[in-house]
Write an enzyme that holds these catalytic residues in place. Structure first.
Site, PDB file in Angstrom:
ATOM      1  CG  ASP A  48      -1.895  -1.142   1.289  1.00  0.00           C
ATOM      2  OD1 ASP A  48      -2.202  -1.655   0.149  1.00  0.00           O
ATOM      3  OD2 ASP A  48      -2.297  -1.662   2.342  1.00  0.00           O
ATOM      4  NE  ARG A 183      -5.239  -2.709   3.357  1.00  0.00           N
ATOM      5  CZ  ARG A 183      -5.949  -2.719   2.295  1.00  0.00           C
ATOM      6  NH1 ARG A 183      -7.239  -1.634   2.071  1.00  0.00           N
ATOM      7  NH2 ARG A 183      -5.688  -3.154   0.920  1.00  0.00           N
TER       8      ARG A 183
END
Length: 310
Positions: A48, A183
């Site tokens: 990310d 996540r």
């Protein structure tokens, strides 16, 4: 058939990049292409934009090995923020819920055993996984609802580094298989504790044998290239591939291997009895890695089918 000399003389190998926060993985590839002056570069597993750490780039012939490097286990250091939920499951997203419930270190550490071993997790909607031919983040950006299928992953170890009870934040190291979403793990840990959770900082420490301590930032790569040949920065094609067992063609089997033909026992130096059906193997001509193959058993007999030639 012989391996073309231009393939051997061009840049081929793996570049271990320490991706810095604020860059996408595609940004890193774009800049690396300019630095190495070659277009043939691909990365092995997206990080990310705000994440940092090991991003292995495959250069030249190594681009054919992306799927095998991607298959390695990975080690992450991550921050879990309790009492907060976002639409992206990290701090880059929009806050969608909050919880005032307080968690202590003992309760947090006790819950971690539920998330080791083989588990199922639902990826965040802000991810590049395709559902019905479209990436999930496209659904999210368009405000569309979609059923996100769960996926099976393996988490070898979760080790709590510290827990800040006042801030309701934890830091932990996670060793996991490919396809694991940290996540989602942070979100699910919060849910298991009866509160909310999302991911804060994320650092990828290791991909296979590629470690953060050996990784170079783009600025370090640029400086090194000004002082030495780019080839010196690349790891060889065989690096970190020792998790796949090797087989070698005999002298008579060499031409079958180089032409991508099936390899039966009489073309191989090793016994096929040593391998299991479906096993992925490294294929060698002498000491030269030629590609990858798969052990097959069917009506034709037992053989190795080359699946990727360099």
């Amino acid at each position: 058939m012989q391996i073309k000399m231009e393939k051997l003389n061009s840049l081929n190998g793996y570049l271990n990049v320490n991706k810095e926060p604020g860059m996408t993985s595609h940004d890193v590839v774009f800049k690396a292409r300019k630095l190495l002056k070659t277009k043939k570069i691909g990365h092995t597993g997206t990080l990310d934009p705000e994440a940092q750490g090991v991003l292995v780039l495959c250069v030249g012939q190594a681009t054919k090995m992306v799927e095998y490097i991607t298959d390695h286990d990975k080690i992450y250091e991550t921050e879990v923020i309790l009492g907060l939920a976002t639409d992206s499951c990290d701090l880059s997203g929009t806050i969608v819920d909050k919880s005032e419930k307080r968690i202590d270190a003992r309760a947090f550490e006790a819950i971690l055993s539920q998330f080791t071993g083989d588990i199922s997790q639902q990826p965040p909607i802000y991810s590049a996984i395709r559902v019905n031919g479209k990436k999930l983040y496209h659904y999210a950006r368009n405000g569309e609802t979609v059923e996100i299928p769960e996926r099976d992953v393996h988490i070898t170890e979760i080790r709590l580094l510290n827990f800040d009870e006042a801030a309701q934040k934890a830091r932990m190291m996670v060793t996991c298989s490919k396809g694991t979403y940290i996540r989602s793990l942070c979100r699910d840990i919060g849910a298991a504790l009866g509160t909310l959770g999302c991911m804060g900082q994320l650092i990828r420490h290791q991909v296979g044998r590629f470690t953060l301590s050996d990784a170079l930032t783009l600025s370090q790569i640029e400086k090194r290239i000004s002082q030495e040949a780019p080839k010196s920065l690349l790891y060889p094609l065989t690096y970190s591939m020792d998790g796949y067992r090797r087989v070698s063609a005999t002298d008579q089997g060499r031409r079958f291997l180089l032409n991508g033909n099936k390899l039966f026992q009489w073309n191989l130096r090793e016994s096929l009895d040593d391998f299991y059906p479906g096993e992925t193997l490294r294929l060698y001509d002498g000491n030269q890695l030629i590609g990858m193959g798969r052990y097959v058993i069917n009506d034709e007999g037992n053989y190795i089918k080359p699946t990727k030639l360099l």
